[in-house]
Design a protein around this motif. Structure first.
Motif, PDB file in Angstrom:
ATOM      1  N   GLN A 345       0.867  -1.232   0.029  1.00 25.38           N
ATOM      2  CA  GLN A 345      -0.041  -0.210  -0.033  1.00 25.38           C
ATOM      3  C   GLN A 345       0.618   1.398  -0.074  1.00 25.38           C
ATOM      4  N   PHE A 346       1.913   1.295   0.806  1.00 30.91           N
ATOM      5  CA  PHE A 346       2.914   2.404   0.698  1.00 30.91           C
ATOM      6  C   PHE A 346       3.272   2.670  -0.811  1.00 30.91           C
ATOM      7  N   ASP A 347       3.852   1.506  -1.586  1.00 30.95           N
ATOM      8  CA  ASP A 347       4.204   1.920  -2.719  1.00 30.95           C
ATOM      9  C   ASP A 347       2.941   2.392  -3.768  1.00 30.95           C
ATOM     10  N   THR A 348       1.846   1.795  -3.516  1.00 25.78           N
ATOM     11  CA  THR A 348       0.690   2.470  -4.334  1.00 25.78           C
ATOM     12  C   THR A 348       0.489   3.816  -4.005  1.00 25.78           C
ATOM     13  N   VAL A 349       0.469   4.136  -2.575  1.00 26.35           N
ATOM     14  CA  VAL A 349       0.354   5.669  -2.352  1.00 26.35           C
ATOM     15  C   VAL A 349       1.353   6.597  -2.834  1.00 26.35           C
ATOM     16  N   GLN A 350       2.506   6.078  -2.939  1.00 23.37           N
ATOM     17  CA  GLN A 350       3.791   6.859  -3.563  1.00 23.37           C
ATOM     18  C   GLN A 350       3.437   7.001  -5.091  1.00 23.37           C
ATOM     19  N   ALA A 351       3.349   5.949  -5.742  1.00 19.44           N
ATOM     20  CA  ALA A 351       2.793   6.016  -7.200  1.00 19.44           C
ATOM     21  C   ALA A 351       1.669   7.195  -7.417  1.00 19.44           C
ATOM     22  N   GLY A 352       0.679   7.091  -6.664  1.00 18.20           N
ATOM     23  CA  GLY A 352      -0.477   7.687  -6.740  1.00 18.20           C
ATOM     24  C   GLY A 352      -0.053   9.154  -6.586  1.00 18.20           C
ATOM     25  N   ALA A 355       1.673  10.627  -9.492  1.00 16.94           N
ATOM     26  CA  ALA A 355       0.767  11.107 -10.404  1.00 16.94           C
ATOM     27  C   ALA A 355       0.079  12.369 -10.109  1.00 16.94           C
ATOM     28  N   LEU A 356      -0.598  12.745  -9.127  1.00 21.71           N
ATOM     29  CA  LEU A 356      -1.205  13.772  -8.673  1.00 21.71           C
ATOM     30  C   LEU A 356      -0.185  15.107  -8.698  1.00 21.71           C
ATOM     31  N   LYS A 357       1.147  14.895  -8.512  1.00 22.71           N
ATOM     32  CA  LYS A 357       2.087  16.081  -8.284  1.00 22.71           C
ATOM     33  C   LYS A 357       2.199  16.409  -9.936  1.00 22.71           C
ATOM     34  N   THR A 358       1.719  15.817 -11.065  1.00 29.86           N
ATOM     35  CA  THR A 358       2.144  16.325 -12.342  1.00 29.86           C
ATOM     36  C   THR A 358       1.035  17.525 -12.654  1.00 29.86           C
ATOM     37  N   GLU A 359      -0.029  17.502 -11.804  1.00 31.59           N
ATOM     38  CA  GLU A 359      -1.118  18.492 -11.900  1.00 31.59           C
ATOM     39  C   GLU A 359      -1.255  19.505 -10.851  1.00 31.59           C
ATOM     40  N   VAL A 403      -5.900   8.807  -3.735  1.00 32.53           N
ATOM     41  CA  VAL A 403      -4.760   8.274  -3.404  1.00 32.53           C
ATOM     42  C   VAL A 403      -5.093   7.701  -1.970  1.00 32.53           C
ATOM     43  N   PHE A 404      -5.166   6.552  -1.611  1.00 35.80           N
ATOM     44  CA  PHE A 404      -5.618   6.094  -0.501  1.00 35.80           C
ATOM     45  C   PHE A 404      -4.798   6.158   0.532  1.00 35.80           C
TER      46      PHE A 404
END
Length: 523
Positions: A345-352, A355-359, A403-404
């Motif tokens: 879940q840590f990896d999933t949150v970091q990836a999400g 992605a959000l930081k691109t916007e 992002v959970f």
């Protein structure tokens, strides 16, 4: 070679240990293995058949009042083991005590609520649904809707964030309605659910077959479902799509309740000034929603809409409060926020988050603060991050990606019409909260946005010390949402149409969607 115990499944009326090495459960802070689970080798069809024929028959033989009394006994059993549940939550979910309470005590409260509500139904074995309606000139020909238990089983496929409340908020109304429950907890935090079910089973307070549990892989779990069964899923939209497309649902009409991704929002009245009561309430609630359960709540605030003139002030106020949050091992007395449930879940949150930081721009980055008693290379700890967008109309991912974890995005709006349009880009959410000292403002915009939200949480200065919070789901309110949040309405008691009179007739079973619930304070 692992020496962790393999937790048995209660399946077809008996404890059965799955075969193979199983799947491991870990302490998400220390990385140590705690237990293993396996569903391999179970006769899945046998378990469903036993639940329907043994558990369902035994439950339907009781009145609503008698089944409510059973729920009350379940509460008593769970209360006696409450301290053990807190220890398990700390070890397996990485939660601080206050976050464990949201899950554990929230589950007990929900069970107790249904027990009290069911007690008022007394000896009833079916329920009237509304008043009789005349179907013709002769008053003897009328229609009456009634509620009766479905003769199937309820398969509950639950999420990792609430192993206690997620079980009991679904199981309580099902058992009260006379429907046996089969629970499949998310593997990463299955220990707490397993222990609770084990305590209830060993206490013998429910008929055998009324409550079953299967842990580990869900492969083939939906294959034995039959038309009168119900499947209830909480989790990702991706998995929800797989469930909806399964033959049991798509071809055999198994009733399906889904709660999936939800990009919930908070809206501040443009008339609110910096430092006003409404402004401060929004700041307080955003921080709470970002940090409770480390942001792992389906109802957490993900998008925060404020007037453009207040964007900088809101960023500073929220950031100042987030700076006070200490993150690390929940066993440390100074830690206010624990970890995510797993390194995956840590990896999933970091990836999400990437992605959000691109916007969006980063307004507060808590990752610069050291963790307390936790190795960042091992622990699944993520510090709060507040993102921001001055031009959210140009964004796409910010309105569609959940992002959970402890992440929210502050968004500036120019006028209330634009704010409403941006909120709707979430494509349906579980909760919207509105912050204002103006009762008229709350009423107008709650009504305008109610169609795309399961619940409107109205927060005014009058309810500041009374309300339970944007993301706190209470059993008195319906829980669910339209659109991408996936409308959720339980159909343990399907509506049946009966036309009494000279020639009594029965129509087919129908399950009607329930209306949107609006929860407001003193407005």
């Amino acid at each position: 070679m692992s020496t962790s115990p393999l937790l048995p499944n209660f399946w077809a009326g008996r404890w059965q240990t799955g075969t193979g090495a199983g799947m491991a459960l870990f302490d998400p802070v220390r990385g140590t293995e705690l237990a293993r689970v396996s569903s391999q080798g179970l006769d899945l069809a046998e378990g469903f058949r036993f639940a329907r024929e043994q558990g369902g028959t035994a439950l339907r033989a009781l009145s609503y009042g008698q089944r409510a009394a059973l729920l009350g006994e379940v509460v008593k059993v769970l209360q006696t083991h409450r301290s053990a549940y807190y220890d398990i939550a700390t070890a397996n979910a990485g939660t601080v005590a206050s976050d464990s309470a949201v899950d554990i005590d929230g589950g007990l409260f929900t069970l107790g609520y249904y027990a009290r509500q069911g007690a008022t139904l007394g000896d009833a074995r079916l329920l009237l649904d509304g008043q009789r309606t005349r179907l013709g000139k002769d008053p003897l020909f009328q229609a009456q809707h009634i509620l009766t238990p479905t003769h199937g089983a309820a398969l509950l496929i639950n999420a990792f964030n609430f192993p206690s409340w997620g079980l009991w908020e679904k199981a309580a109304p099902a058992l009260l309605s006379g429907v046996p429950v089969i629970v499949k907890p998310a593997t990463s935090t299955a220990w707490l659910t397993h222990r609770m079910v084990q305590d209830v089973i060993e206490a013998g307070v429910l008929p055998v077959g009324a409550l079953s549990i299967v842990c580990g892989s869900s492969a083939g779990l939906m294959d034995p479902l039959q038309p009168f069964d119900v499947v209830s899923f909480t989790g990702s939209a991706q998995t929800a799509s797989v469930i909806r497309s399964h033959a049991a649902v798509a071809q055999h009409s198994v009733r399906c309740n889904i709660e999936a991704d939800s990009v919930n929002a908070a809206l501040l009245d443009p008339a609110a000034g910096a430092g006003s009561a409404a402004f401060d309430l929004l700041v307080q609630e955003v921080v709470r929603e970002m940090t409770v359960k480390s942001g792992q709540k389906c109802t957490a605030i993900r998008r925060v809409f404020v007037p453009r003139a207040l964007y900088d002030a809101a960023a500073q106020a929220i950031g100042a409060r987030l700076a006070e949050i200490t993150v690390g091992d929940p066993r440390h007395p100074a830690v206010r926020m624990g970890s995510l449930v797993s390194r995956a879940q840590f990896d999933t949150v970091q990836a999400g988050l990437a992605a959000l930081k691109t916007e969006a721009e980063v307004l507060f980055d808590g990752s610069q603060t050291p963790l307390l008693d936790a190795d960042p290379a091992v622990a699944a700890c993520v510090a709060p991050t507040l993102l921001g967008s001055r031009h959210p109309a140009d964004a796409r991912l910010l309105h569609t990606t959940e992002v959970f974890g402890p992440v929210a995005t502050l968004m500036a709006y120019d006028d209330i019409e634009q704010a409403q349009a941006l909120i709707r880009r979430g494509e349906g959410s579980l909760v919207l909260s509105i912050y204002s000292a103006d009762a008229g403002f709350i009423a107008r915009h709650a009504a305008a946005l109610a169609d795309c939200h399961g619940r409107i949480h109205a927060v005014s200065p009058e309810v500041a010390t009374l309300h339970t919070g944007h993301g706190n789901v209470m059993p008195m309110s319906l829980h669910g949402g339209p659109g991408r949040a996936a409308l959720r309405h339980f159909v343990w008691n399907p509506t049946v149409t009966m036309t009494p009179g000279r020639r009594a007739r029965w129509a087919c079973v129908q399950a009607a969607c329930r209306p949107v619930h609006m929860s407001t304070g003193r407005v």
